[in-house]
Write a protein that holds these residues in place. Structure first.
Motif, mmCIF file in Angstrom:
data_model
loop_
_atom_site.group_PDB
_atom_site.id
_atom_site.type_symbol
_atom_site.label_atom_id
_atom_site.label_comp_id
_atom_site.label_asym_id
_atom_site.label_seq_id
_atom_site.Cartn_x
_atom_site.Cartn_y
_atom_site.Cartn_z
ATOM 1 N N VAL A 19 43.866 21.832 44.140
ATOM 2 C CA VAL A 19 42.931 22.811 44.690
ATOM 3 C C VAL A 19 43.468 24.227 44.481
ATOM 4 O O VAL A 19 42.734 25.140 44.068
ATOM 5 N N ARG A 20 44.748 24.444 44.763
ATOM 6 C CA ARG A 20 45.309 25.783 44.601
ATOM 7 C C ARG A 20 45.309 26.202 43.130
ATOM 8 O O ARG A 20 44.970 27.342 42.800
ATOM 9 N N PHE A 21 45.686 25.275 42.230
ATOM 10 C CA PHE A 21 45.663 25.585 40.798
ATOM 11 C C PHE A 21 44.251 25.936 40.344
ATOM 12 O O PHE A 21 44.038 26.905 39.615
ATOM 13 N N TRP A 22 43.298 25.158 40.789
ATOM 14 C CA TRP A 22 41.893 25.382 40.409
ATOM 15 C C TRP A 22 41.397 26.736 40.904
ATOM 16 O O TRP A 22 40.726 27.480 40.180
ATOM 17 N N ALA A 23 41.731 27.086 42.154
ATOM 18 C CA ALA A 23 41.312 28.378 42.700
ATOM 19 C C ALA A 23 41.913 29.526 41.893
ATOM 20 O O ALA A 23 41.217 30.491 41.538
ATOM 21 N N GLU A 24 43.201 29.423 41.567
ATOM 22 C CA GLU A 24 43.845 30.498 40.806
ATOM 23 C C GLU A 24 43.314 30.576 39.383
ATOM 24 O O GLU A 24 43.157 31.665 38.825
ATOM 25 N N LYS A 25 43.046 29.437 38.783
ATOM 26 C CA LYS A 25 42.488 29.439 37.424
ATOM 27 C C LYS A 25 41.143 30.174 37.407
ATOM 28 O O LYS A 25 40.871 30.981 36.504
ATOM 29 N N ASN A 26 40.332 29.921 38.416
ATOM 30 C CA ASN A 26 39.037 30.595 38.480
ATOM 31 C C ASN A 26 39.188 32.087 38.759
ATOM 32 O O ASN A 26 38.425 32.902 38.232
ATOM 33 N N LEU A 27 40.158 32.461 39.578
ATOM 34 C CA LEU A 27 40.406 33.883 39.818
ATOM 35 C C LEU A 27 40.849 34.580 38.539
ATOM 36 O O LEU A 27 40.441 35.712 38.253
ATOM 37 N N HIS A 28 41.680 33.907 37.742
ATOM 38 C CA HIS A 28 42.064 34.458 36.435
ATOM 39 C C HIS A 28 40.830 34.674 35.564
ATOM 40 O O HIS A 28 40.670 35.726 34.937
ATOM 41 N N GLU A 29 39.968 33.685 35.523
ATOM 42 C CA GLU A 29 38.800 33.772 34.658
ATOM 43 C C GLU A 29 37.837 34.869 35.123
ATOM 44 O O GLU A 29 37.086 35.435 34.317
ATOM 45 N N LEU A 30 37.854 35.171 36.412
ATOM 46 C CA LEU A 30 37.014 36.239 36.948
ATOM 47 C C LEU A 30 37.689 37.606 36.858
ATOM 48 O O LEU A 30 37.129 38.610 37.306
ATOM 49 N N ASN A 31 38.901 37.638 36.274
ATOM 50 C CA ASN A 31 39.675 38.879 36.160
ATOM 51 C C ASN A 31 39.912 39.532 37.515
ATOM 52 O O ASN A 31 39.911 40.762 37.642
ATOM 53 N N TRP A 32 40.088 38.705 38.540
ATOM 54 C CA TRP A 32 40.373 39.236 39.867
ATOM 55 C C TRP A 32 41.786 39.802 39.877
ATOM 56 O O TRP A 32 42.713 39.187 39.377
ATOM 57 N N PRO A 33 41.993 40.993 40.444
ATOM 58 C CA PRO A 33 43.301 41.643 40.315
ATOM 59 C C PRO A 33 44.387 41.038 41.196
ATOM 60 O O PRO A 33 44.119 40.506 42.277
ATOM 61 N N ILE A 34 45.600 41.161 40.718
ATOM 62 C CA ILE A 34 46.792 40.874 41.505
ATOM 63 C C ILE A 34 47.353 42.220 41.947
ATOM 64 O O ILE A 34 47.472 43.141 41.143
ATOM 65 N N VAL A 35 47.655 42.344 43.231
ATOM 66 C CA VAL A 35 48.076 43.628 43.777
ATOM 67 C C VAL A 35 49.334 43.455 44.618
ATOM 68 O O VAL A 35 49.735 42.332 44.941
ATOM 69 N N LYS A 36 49.940 44.559 44.961
ATOM 70 C CA LYS A 36 51.096 44.548 45.861
ATOM 71 C C LYS A 36 50.602 44.828 47.266
ATOM 72 O O LYS A 36 50.046 45.883 47.552
#
Length: 306
Positions: free
Chosen positions: A117-134
């Motif tokens: 589930v966590r891998f799937w959620a992160e994969k989809n966030l990558h595909e949506l170009n959702w940002p990683i922030v500090k």
């Protein structure tokens, strides 16, 4: 690491996400479409959380009645970052509060479910170009909005729109992140080198029990052969990097292992340099065979998910 009983809505959310993965054409046999199977996934998530808390505090917690109720918003339509970040954070909370070092965790259905589930959620966030922030208050780098979503999610929280609580990483932060990835990659490559040498040592010692040292011969940035030596320096076996990959013992796998090892990563980085070698081997790239054969990569705790 703490242990805490989680609320039923969290089990519902994780199991619903697992059902959504299956509906997204995960290979057959992983998660099932039918209601009975997803009920079992949810029940296992519920039970392992309680079992982990019981084991940690050495007392039995009364189990309330639990019946899986799918979180319908997760099953309907395209998922937004607000859904995915919440699912990601709920998976993190489950792993933290249940405890990945619990004896029933590794290889269990909850282990497979929450990791997937966590891998799937992160994969989809990558595909949506959702940002990683500090994130300022946590001083960590994570998905945008991870600091704002609920750690102990309930249906009352829902999935409100995310407001990014920090800008994207600036240039200096990107440089620091890059350094971290480079250090991680370098550590991983050193471990790969040591593991290959350990396997080569085991194969060599199995065929030559009196061998003590392995001399590695580099040329042109690669290893061209290795020779196994006794304590007195005498050669007991020569292993060419371009040798036949057949037969038994070291001769079967050694050529490929030697070709894959970067000689520049051996000197001063392996955990088994040869000490007090005979004069005839002085100055050569030498590995202690017995130490290498006994070595295994360090594990913090038996944790297959790593």
């Amino acid at each position: 690491m703490s242990r805490m009983i989680l609320n039923n809505d969290m089990f519902d959310l994780l199991a619903t996400a697992a059902q959504r993965i299956r509906n997204g054409k995960m290979p057959d046999g992983f998660f099932s479409f039918d209601t009975i199977a997803i009920d079992a996934v949810a029940a296992d998530l519920f039970e392992l959380n309680y079992a982990a808390v019981d084991e940690y505090y050495q007392e039995e917690t009364e189990r309330p009645e639990y019946t899986f109720r799918p979180v319908e918003e997760i099953l309907a339509g395209p998922l937004k970052p607000r859904h995915l970040v919440q699912i990601y954070q709920t998976a993190n909370c489950y792993m933290y509060q249940t405890g990945e070092d619990h004896s029933g965790w590794a290889y269990s259905l909850p282990w497979a479910t929450v990791k997937a589930v966590r891998f799937w959620a992160e994969k989809n966030l990558h595909e949506l170009n959702w940002p990683i922030v500090k994130h300022g208050t946590l001083n960590v780098v994570d998905w945008g909005g991870a600091e704002a979503v609920a750690w102990e999610w309930t249906r009352e929280h829902g999935f409100p729109a995310l407001k990014l609580d920090a800008p994207p990483l600036d240039d200096d932060e990107l440089r620091e992140t890059l350094k971290g990835f480079e250090r991680y990659a370098d550590d991983a490559l050193r471990t790969v080198t040591a593991t290959r040498l350990s396997l080569l040592a085991r194969l060599t010692v199995a065929g030559n029990p009196d061998a003590s040292y392995l001399v590695l011969v580099p040329e042109g940035g690669r290893l061209i052969r290795a020779t196994a030596h006794r304590d007195d320096g005498g050669v007991v076996e020569e292993i060419p990097a371009e040798g036949p990959e057949s037969g038994e013992g070291a001769t079967a796998e050694a050529p490929a292992l030697l070709r894959a090892i970067d000689p520049d990563r051996i000197s001063g980085t392996t955990p088994f340099p040869a000490q007090d070698v005979p004069d005839s081997l002085a100055g050569m790239l030498t590995v202690d065979l017995k130490a290498a054969a006994r070595w295994s990569p360090v594990k913090r705790h038996p944790r297959p998910s790593d």
